[in-house]
Design a protein around this motif. Structure first.
Motif, mmCIF file in Angstrom:
data_model
loop_
_atom_site.group_PDB
_atom_site.id
_atom_site.type_symbol
_atom_site.label_atom_id
_atom_site.label_comp_id
_atom_site.label_asym_id
_atom_site.label_seq_id
_atom_site.Cartn_x
_atom_site.Cartn_y
_atom_site.Cartn_z
ATOM 1 N N TYR A 484 0.812 -1.219 0.000
ATOM 2 C CA TYR A 484 0.000 0.000 0.000
ATOM 3 C C TYR A 484 0.846 1.269 0.000
ATOM 4 O O TYR A 484 0.318 2.366 -0.146
ATOM 5 N N GLU A 487 0.649 3.855 -3.170
ATOM 6 C CA GLU A 487 -0.545 4.697 -3.232
ATOM 7 C C GLU A 487 -0.499 5.791 -2.165
ATOM 8 O O GLU A 487 -0.860 6.942 -2.420
ATOM 9 N N VAL A 488 -0.070 5.396 -0.971
ATOM 10 C CA VAL A 488 -0.022 6.365 0.124
ATOM 11 C C VAL A 488 0.974 7.475 -0.208
ATOM 12 O O VAL A 488 0.671 8.666 -0.083
ATOM 13 N N SER A 491 -0.260 9.718 -3.066
ATOM 14 C CA SER A 491 -1.364 10.574 -2.656
ATOM 15 C C SER A 491 -0.857 11.772 -1.865
ATOM 16 O O SER A 491 -1.250 12.912 -2.111
ATOM 17 N N LEU A 492 0.034 11.495 -0.913
ATOM 18 C CA LEU A 492 0.565 12.606 -0.112
ATOM 19 C C LEU A 492 1.341 13.574 -0.998
ATOM 20 O O LEU A 492 1.244 14.792 -0.838
ATOM 21 N N VAL A 494 0.869 14.232 -4.121
ATOM 22 C CA VAL A 494 -0.041 15.027 -4.937
ATOM 23 C C VAL A 494 -0.681 16.135 -4.100
ATOM 24 O O VAL A 494 -0.694 17.303 -4.484
ATOM 25 N N ILE A 495 -1.189 15.750 -2.936
ATOM 26 C CA ILE A 495 -1.904 16.724 -2.114
ATOM 27 C C ILE A 495 -0.956 17.810 -1.590
ATOM 28 O O ILE A 495 -1.324 18.973 -1.456
ATOM 29 N N LEU A 496 0.285 17.407 -1.321
ATOM 30 C CA LEU A 496 1.213 18.349 -0.692
ATOM 31 C C LEU A 496 2.278 18.862 -1.657
ATOM 32 O O LEU A 496 3.344 19.290 -1.232
ATOM 33 N N LYS A 497 1.978 18.808 -2.943
ATOM 34 C CA LYS A 497 3.045 19.195 -3.888
ATOM 35 C C LYS A 497 3.438 20.662 -3.732
ATOM 36 O O LYS A 497 4.568 21.034 -4.005
ATOM 37 N N TYR A 499 4.098 22.058 -1.115
ATOM 38 C CA TYR A 499 5.155 22.132 -0.101
ATOM 39 C C TYR A 499 6.465 21.559 -0.619
ATOM 40 O O TYR A 499 7.435 21.475 0.121
ATOM 41 N N PHE B 21 -7.732 20.256 2.595
ATOM 42 C CA PHE B 21 -6.999 19.013 2.306
ATOM 43 C C PHE B 21 -5.518 19.167 2.643
ATOM 44 O O PHE B 21 -4.917 18.304 3.277
ATOM 45 N N ARG B 22 -4.932 20.283 2.204
ATOM 46 C CA ARG B 22 -3.496 20.489 2.458
ATOM 47 C C ARG B 22 -3.213 20.472 3.950
ATOM 48 O O ARG B 22 -2.268 19.836 4.410
ATOM 49 N N GLN B 23 -4.062 21.177 4.701
ATOM 50 C CA GLN B 23 -3.841 21.256 6.147
ATOM 51 C C GLN B 23 -3.923 19.873 6.800
ATOM 52 O O GLN B 23 -3.050 19.481 7.562
ATOM 53 N N PHE B 25 -3.602 16.822 5.561
ATOM 54 C CA PHE B 25 -2.622 15.801 5.208
ATOM 55 C C PHE B 25 -1.187 16.229 5.492
ATOM 56 O O PHE B 25 -0.294 15.400 5.547
ATOM 57 N N PHE B 79 -6.519 2.875 5.459
ATOM 58 C CA PHE B 79 -5.686 4.076 5.484
ATOM 59 C C PHE B 79 -5.299 4.457 4.051
ATOM 60 O O PHE B 79 -5.431 5.606 3.631
ATOM 61 N N MET B 80 -4.822 3.426 3.316
ATOM 62 C CA MET B 80 -4.427 3.661 1.927
ATOM 63 C C MET B 80 -5.622 4.181 1.122
ATOM 64 O O MET B 80 -5.505 5.143 0.367
ATOM 65 N N LEU B 83 -6.376 7.835 1.798
ATOM 66 C CA LEU B 83 -5.444 8.745 1.130
ATOM 67 C C LEU B 83 -5.670 8.790 -0.374
ATOM 68 O O LEU B 83 -5.604 9.848 -0.985
ATOM 69 N N LEU B 84 -5.928 7.609 -0.922
ATOM 70 C CA LEU B 84 -6.169 7.535 -2.366
ATOM 71 C C LEU B 84 -7.385 8.380 -2.750
ATOM 72 O O LEU B 84 -7.360 9.159 -3.695
ATOM 73 N N ALA B 86 -8.688 10.833 -1.094
ATOM 74 C CA ALA B 86 -8.373 12.240 -0.863
ATOM 75 C C ALA B 86 -7.644 12.806 -2.086
ATOM 76 O O ALA B 86 -7.927 13.909 -2.554
ATOM 77 N N ARG B 87 -6.721 12.018 -2.610
ATOM 78 C CA ARG B 87 -5.937 12.473 -3.763
ATOM 79 C C ARG B 87 -6.829 12.674 -4.997
ATOM 80 O O ARG B 87 -6.712 13.673 -5.693
ATOM 81 N N PHE B 90 -8.908 15.656 -4.528
ATOM 82 C CA PHE B 90 -8.017 16.819 -4.606
ATOM 83 C C PHE B 90 -7.729 17.172 -6.065
ATOM 84 O O PHE B 90 -7.832 18.326 -6.479
ATOM 85 N N GLU B 91 -7.409 16.137 -6.841
ATOM 86 C CA GLU B 91 -7.089 16.367 -8.256
ATOM 87 C C GLU B 91 -8.301 16.908 -9.012
ATOM 88 O O GLU B 91 -8.168 17.802 -9.851
ATOM 89 N N GLU B 94 -8.760 20.532 -8.218
ATOM 90 C CA GLU B 94 -7.742 21.317 -8.924
ATOM 91 C C GLU B 94 -8.091 21.509 -10.393
ATOM 92 O O GLU B 94 -7.827 22.552 -10.973
#
Lengths: 538, 389
Positions: A484, A487-488, A491-492, A494-497, A499, B21-23, B25, B79-80, B83-84, B86-87, B90-91, B94
């Motif tokens: 996993y 993917e994790v 995802s992070l 992408v969301i935090l790019k 930063y 979302f940024r905050q 994650f 969990f995975m 996050l998936l 969320a991504r 998010f996309e 955007e």
């Protein structure tokens, strides 16, 4: 069943009425099934077995790494005649002993108190008698004792009525290469297609118990099986010991007396039996009410019977010596099981010597688990007694009983399970159920020891299975987290790019955090993830 | 896509959501950076963590939290998935997209191919059924505190509205009194609707689409100054949010008309106090002031205790009443356990139902006469205050 019982009853009654007029050879001629020659199938297997066991007894017992060659040829397919040839590199037979060794029933170098594979003095002779009865052909023997400059050749039969060898031909050859050993060829009526499976099993089992031997077998169809030596160490040689007072019967005592030169009972006791010193002998004779000066040769039949029962009763003899025993030892068992069954785990246990009815014995148990062993509803049982594999009558054997009343669950074994259990009983007298030597009777002491040995070995297996389970658990966790992670991390990333974090950095950090979480040493972690590959198809 | 077509309200919503979302994650990244076991804290979406707030008369999510850690054998996949999802959301935010929950399911359905150390090759999907990804969307909602509407996620439109009012949606002004025989489909993002002007006294929500259509054809809403809405069965989130805004922002009383059976009662209850599975949304979706106008058991049978006369004659009752099924009875007993059904009027309703073991559909009233429903039953009940709150 009924027929078998009738046969057995006949076998038991017949000698009483007619034994006087029947030689031992004649007796076995008529009651071949007692020696395991009931039919052509069993006879072919039994003949191979007897000859191979003689070959092994001529080698390892004498400190020689066995090289055994066996072939079965179909000499007459229509009549089902097969020639069996067995060659060993053993100690050979002195030429003047050859006729008796092969031509007289109950003449045996093994008729002593020392553990050996054969015990009844029948072996080869039963084969010869069976050959004479079915094909009428003689046995051919080539032999050379160690250091002999010549190789001796004999062609002989047994005069069944007189229990005497009948030498048809003999010869001598130069022995320039210094070969030693024995090569015998004999032709019998057999049934290869039916015996085939059992004979193959026999060789496999024999190889397991003798990983220090090279065994080559050529079958009638020309297939060659080779069991190569995988252990360069021989089990310790058994020593010859005097009998123990608890282990003799009236007949044996009579023989012992007649062979003895002792003038007094005291002398006789001290000289004849193991572990009996002057003091013990005096105490016993007083207990038995026998004058210590009495000449043993003057004992009547009734005195002898009484003496035997007194000896059995007397508790102050030292326990019998186990020096005569030759266990396989954990190394042989483990090597044998490993090289033939190719399991993932093996363990073997050799128990300390114990005594039943005055006979010392040692129980050994080996367990092989996993690997190429197929899962089965019950454990695969490999029985041995005095190093020979027992293949028939499994369910009548004490080992089977012990295995089937064993609480496997306690040891983390749930069936179907890929498990094989080897049991070995080494004794100067194995309590076989019949002369065919295929199953061991339920002596309580032996049963108890088998159970103890099995427990001891199973405890080791449980330790292994527990460790394996923990490892698998760790592996499962690692695989789960690793699969996993992509993917994790993505995802992070992408969301935090915004930063400026990179996916590869997050992966690295996740790996570090994972190792910390699992608390595994780097090495072990590396071992567990070796070969693990993950990819994602979006 | 030309920028100018994109609604300003949508743009603002996207900006807000992206920042949340940024905050959220960022915290996860920090945990990983510190070498910790990364986790997400989620309010528990379970019945045991659903609380009825008696003062505010709302079903709310309780205080229980769930810690979802990555390095936990049983939580790793969830969990995975979180996050998936969320991504993907998010996309979509955007890229100015409006994904449906089905789109999100397909976009996130990846195949993880892995070879175990032993050499065996396995395939595993990030999720298999939409049921799974829908649950993850709900997790994202509670995790971020953003409803899917606020994340511009669309769902099928179900609710409809007509009435003498004008709204602005996506830059267009729509007159809800000029919909012909049709009606305005309540959009999945009702918060982006702007109310322009309204000429109405109350809101009438009808469970059954067919009854809604009949009332619309005779212009009930114009005659009675009503905003007429149907949820077409169990209400979706958009319809609930739309009703709530009419009540809260325009101060219009809300009346709900359902079948006279436990399922009808529960539809009312969802409008009024929220649903158990979506209790985290109640604060924004529920309309605590909503009134149950009917059809009530006392409308059918009358009530000797209060002296109320029934609307149906003996003959009509015989024709229209349906015998209650075992499932209806069972459901009624369940409702009895809910605190918000333990008011005297509701107790009486359930009591009569269990006594008579009879239920009735709204259509029975139109069968008696559409005019009866429109000109007598509804106005009379509203005027005399014959409703349950």
């Amino acid at each position: 069943m009924a027929r078998q019982r009738a046969q057995r009853a006949k076998a038991a009654e017949a000698p009483r009425e007619t034994f006087k007029s029947m030689s031992p050879s004649e007796f076995f001629y008529h009651y071949k099934e007692i020696a395991g020659f009931d039919n052509p199938t069993k006879a072919l297997y039994q003949a191979v077995r007897e000859l191979v066991e003689n070959a092994l007894d001529a080698t390892d017992v004498h400190g020689i790494f066995p090289d055994i060659f066996v072939s079965i040829e179909a000499v007459d397919r229509e009549e089902s005649f097969y020639r069996i040839t067995v060659e060993d590199n053993g100690i050979g037979i002195p030429p003047n002993n050859v006729p008796s060794a092969f031509g007289r029933v109950f003449f045996s170098s093994k008729y002593k108190l020392r553990q050996a594979r054969g015990r009844f003095g029948l072996g080869a002779k039963a084969v010869i008698i069976y050959a004479q009865a079915t094909t009428g052909r003689p046995i051919e023997v080539y032999t050379a004792p160690i250091g002999s400059r010549r190789v001796y050749y004999f062609k002989l039969k047994i005069d069944i009525q007189r229990n005497e060898p009948l030498v048809l031909a003999r010869g001598e050859f130069e022995n320039p290469s210094g070969w030693h050993g024995t090569r015998v060829s004999i032709t019998i009526k057999g049934d290869w297609s039916r015996a085939r499976h059992r004979i193959y099993t026999y060789f496999q089992r024999t190889a397991i118990a003798a990983p220090y031997a090279n065994i080559v077998f050529v079958d009638p169809d020309g297939n060659v099986v080779v069991y190569r030596r995988t252990l360069n160490k021989l089990p310790p040689k058994p020593r010859e010991v005097k009998p123990h007072p608890h282990g003799v019967d009236a007949e044996m005592l009579k023989q012992l007396i007649s062979r003895s030169n002792a003038k007094t009972m005291l002398e006789f006791m001290v000289e004849t039996f193991q572990g009996v010193g002057k003091k013990t002998a005096e105490a016993f004779l007083e207990y038995a009410g026998i004058p210590k000066d009495l000449d043993p040769h003057r004992l009547s039949e009734r005195d002898i019977v009484r003496l035997v029962s007194k000896m059995r009763e007397f508790r102050k003899f030292r326990p019998p010596s186990a020096d005569a025993l030759s266990p396989l030892g954990p190394e042989v068992i483990e090597t044998g099981l490993r090289s033939i069954l190719k399991p993932e785990f093996v363990v073997a246990v050799t128990r300390r010597p114990k005594v039943y009815e005055g006979h010392p014995f040692i129980v050994e148990v080996g367990i092989a688990y996993g690997g190429e062993i197929p899962p089965q509803e019950e454990p695969m049982l490999l029985r041995y007694a005095n190093k020979i594999p027992l293949l028939y009558d499994e369910r009548a054997d004490v080992a089977w009983k012990v295995l089937h009343s064993f609480d496997w669950k306690t040891y983390m074994v749930t069936f179907p399970a890929p498990i094989a259990v080897l049991t070995h009983i080494a004794s100067t007298k194995v309590p076989y159920k019949a002369a065919g030597k295929e199953s061991v009777a339920e002596a309580p002491e032996i049963e108890q020891e088998l159970r103890n040995a099995l427990r001891e070995a199973a405890r080791k297996l449980r330790e292994y299975l527990l460790k394996k389970k923990r490892e698998e658990e760790a592996k499962r966790r690692i695989v789960t987290f690793m699969k996993y992670t992509p993917e994790v991390a993505k995802s992070l990333a992408v969301i935090l790019k915004s930063y400026g974090v990179k996916e590869s950095d997050i992966r690295e950090m996740l790996l570090t955090a994972m190792k910390k979480r699992l608390g595994l040493p780097e090495e072990e972690f590396a071992k567990l993830v070796e070969g693990l590959e993950v990819s994602v198809e979006e | 896509m030309a920028e100018s077509y994109i609604d300003q309200a949508d743009k603002e919503a996207r900006k807000r959501a992206l920042e949340v979302f940024r905050q959220r994650f960022r915290e996860v990244l920090e945990q990983i950076r510190r070498g910790e076991n990364p986790f997400l804290m989620l309010p528990k979406r379970t019945l045991s963590n659903t609380i009825y707030d008696e003062r505010r008369k709302l079903l709310l999510l309780g205080p229980e939290k769930l810690k979802r850690s990555f390095f936990d054998l049983h939580e790793a996949k969830k969990f995975m998935q979180t996050l998936l999802m969320a991504r993907i959301i998010f996309e979509a935010l955007e890229r100015d997209e409006y994904p449906t929950i089905r789109d999100l399911y397909y976009r996130g359905k990846h195949t993880i191919v892995y070879r175990e150390p032993g050499g065996r090759r396995h395939e595993e999907n990030t999720w298999d059924e939409q049921r799974e990804s829908d649950a993850v969307i709900r997790d994202i909602e509670v995790l971020t505190g953003l409803l899917r509407e606020e994340m511009l996620i669309l769902s099928k439109e179900k609710g409809k509205v007509v009435g003498d009012m004008r709204i602005r949606s996506g830059g267009d002004v729509i007159d809800l009194s000029k919909m012909g025989h049709g009606a305005y489909a309540i959009e999945p993002t009702p918060d982006l609707i702007e109310f322009l002007d309204v000429n109405a006294e109350y809101v009438l929500v009808v469970e059954k689409d067919a009854v809604f259509q009949q009332l619309h054809r005779i212009k009930y809403w114009r005659q009675h100054k009503a905003i007429l809405i149907t949820s077409a069965g169990q209400p979706d989130r958009a319809t609930r949010r739309f009703v709530r805004r009419l009540n809260e922002e325009l101060g219009l009383p809300v009346y709900i008309l359902t079948d006279a059976d436990p399922y009808g009662w529960y539809i009312y209850s969802v409008f009024k106090i929220g649903s158990i599975t979506l209790s985290y949304e109640s604060e924004r979706l529920a309309t605590p002031q909503a009134r149950f106008i009917g059809v009530s058991m006392t409308d059918i049978f009358g009530d000797p205790k209060s002296g109320k006369k029934p609307y149906l004659t003996e003959q009509e009752r015989r024709n229209y009443i349906i015998k209650a099924k075992d499932a209806d009875i069972k459901r009624a007993y369940e409702l009895m356990n809910y605190l918000w059904f333990q008011t005297p009027k509701w107790k009486r309703e359930i009591e009569i139902f269990l006594d008579k073991k009879a239920k009735l559909e709204i259509e029975a009233l139109t069968s008696k006469g559409l005019r009866f429903l429109a000109d007598k039953y509804l106005p009379e009940k509203i005027e005399t205050g014959d409703w349950i709150e």
